[in-house]
Design a protein around this motif. Sequence first.
Motif, mmCIF file in Angstrom:
data_model
loop_
_atom_site.group_PDB
_atom_site.id
_atom_site.type_symbol
_atom_site.label_atom_id
_atom_site.label_comp_id
_atom_site.label_asym_id
_atom_site.label_seq_id
_atom_site.Cartn_x
_atom_site.Cartn_y
_atom_site.Cartn_z
ATOM 1 N N ALA A 125 -15.969 81.906 -14.484
ATOM 2 C CA ALA A 125 -15.056 81.132 -15.321
ATOM 3 C C ALA A 125 -15.224 79.632 -15.100
ATOM 4 N N ALA A 126 -15.647 79.220 -13.880
ATOM 5 C CA ALA A 126 -15.763 77.801 -13.561
ATOM 6 C C ALA A 126 -17.073 77.194 -14.039
ATOM 7 N N MET A 127 -18.011 77.993 -14.490
ATOM 8 C CA MET A 127 -19.291 77.462 -14.970
ATOM 9 C C MET A 127 -19.085 76.572 -16.186
ATOM 10 N N SER A 128 -19.989 75.662 -16.362
ATOM 11 C CA SER A 128 -19.977 74.900 -17.600
ATOM 12 C C SER A 128 -20.403 75.825 -18.747
ATOM 13 N N GLU B 135 -24.161 76.586 -18.624
ATOM 14 C CA GLU B 135 -24.539 77.487 -17.536
ATOM 15 C C GLU B 135 -24.106 78.918 -17.816
ATOM 16 N N ARG B 136 -22.904 79.064 -18.334
ATOM 17 C CA ARG B 136 -22.388 80.413 -18.595
ATOM 18 C C ARG B 136 -23.189 81.092 -19.717
ATOM 19 N N ARG B 137 -23.564 80.323 -20.735
ATOM 20 C CA ARG B 137 -24.365 80.906 -21.816
ATOM 21 C C ARG B 137 -25.722 81.353 -21.289
ATOM 22 N N ALA B 138 -26.312 80.561 -20.407
ATOM 23 C CA ALA B 138 -27.607 80.945 -19.832
ATOM 24 C C ALA B 138 -27.471 82.200 -18.977
#
Length: 442
Positions: free
Chosen positions: A413-416, A419-422
Amino acid sequence: MTAVTERSTPAARRHAPHPVRAEAVRGFAPFAGAAVLLTSGVMLSGKADRWQGDWGTTAALLHTALLILVPLAAAAGCWQGGRERRRRTEELWATAVRPPLTGFLASALPTAAWVAAGYLAGAALALLACWPYALGGGPHLGLLPGDTVALVSASLAGQVLGRVVPTRLAAPLLALAGYVGLGLLSWSPAGSSRELSPARLVGDTQLPVWWQPAAMAAWTGGLALAVVLAYTARRRVTALLPLAAAVAAGVLLVQTGDGLWRHDPLTRHQVCDTSTTPAICVNARYAGLLPQVKEALSGITDKLAGVENLPARWDDLPGGPDDRAHLPMVTPMGWSVVRGRLTDPRQYAWEAADALEGHEECDDPRVLELDELVEHYLAPSPAESHFDDLHRHGTKAQRAEQRRKEAARARLAAMSGKERRAWLSAYFAAAGRCDAEGVPAL
């Protein structure tokens, strides 16, 4: 004196009401029709959450109701047929100058007509009750003609039995025997004589071929007409003609078997909304459900915006290529969907998120852990919070495992957004292989 007689002549010449009209208006017939209507209403109202909104299920239940209504119609005709014996007026009617067939029809037709009217009225009310919640397609009316003729035939045949069998128990015994006989015939194995049953069990996606109602009407109507002519006609040999038609129709029904039925063509078509990724497709039978499904999955599709390696679409078709995910089933009605509405959108969304994984069975603990993590992010299970609370107060190992899960959820949840999409793109690239290789650790 003469003037008075002449003035009273027009009143004296008034015609008496026709016997059929008298039977239809003031006799037992209206009560038979009301009984059929009430019985069909009770049978359908108890299952309203299963058929309101689905034309196919409504038609199937109306047809299946004949398992009760045909014996009821036969019993009503039988009771009407025994009326003169109960009144002790048989000898009086025997002195009438009318032919036996005419007298029989004057008594039997009103009852048969009211039975048919009661069934058709119940069917019309059921279709009206289904219409406000209908999700797609249109009313299935193909079975109504054959079903109506079967009820009329049962009433006419029952009338003959009521005149022949000298007991008041004939009507209830006929109803019981008819119910048992129809039940055995309707539940007989495929490829046997079950197609002869007017109450044969029909699925909600099954439609009769165009000539099946005519063949069923010839089968039931021919048998009833043969019985009536054998009882009332001056030349009983005339009963052989409708009997031959009934036998021919029966042989055709049995030999055709499952070929009498075809699948609703709408079941093979999908209605899609391609404005999301994955696209959302539902069966054309439930096209009206698409906006609700899209809304229920909106939380997932918003979180998957920009993610790669996703299935091309959700749909509810069986099997298929790997670029599809299966939507949760909405049938049978009465569970996931009641009266045209999703009963639990959150549960529906969780099941749809689970379908994105792509694999059905996998024992790799790392893969199962990733699946659970992605499901929690996209659409948590309605029961997840309950199990989380249990593990937080469980054994030492359960508490440690719960802390590890919650830490992984927090890191995801804390990822940008980038980053989360990757990370999700890497996860979906590996989804379906039961292999966590290539998915970065959190």
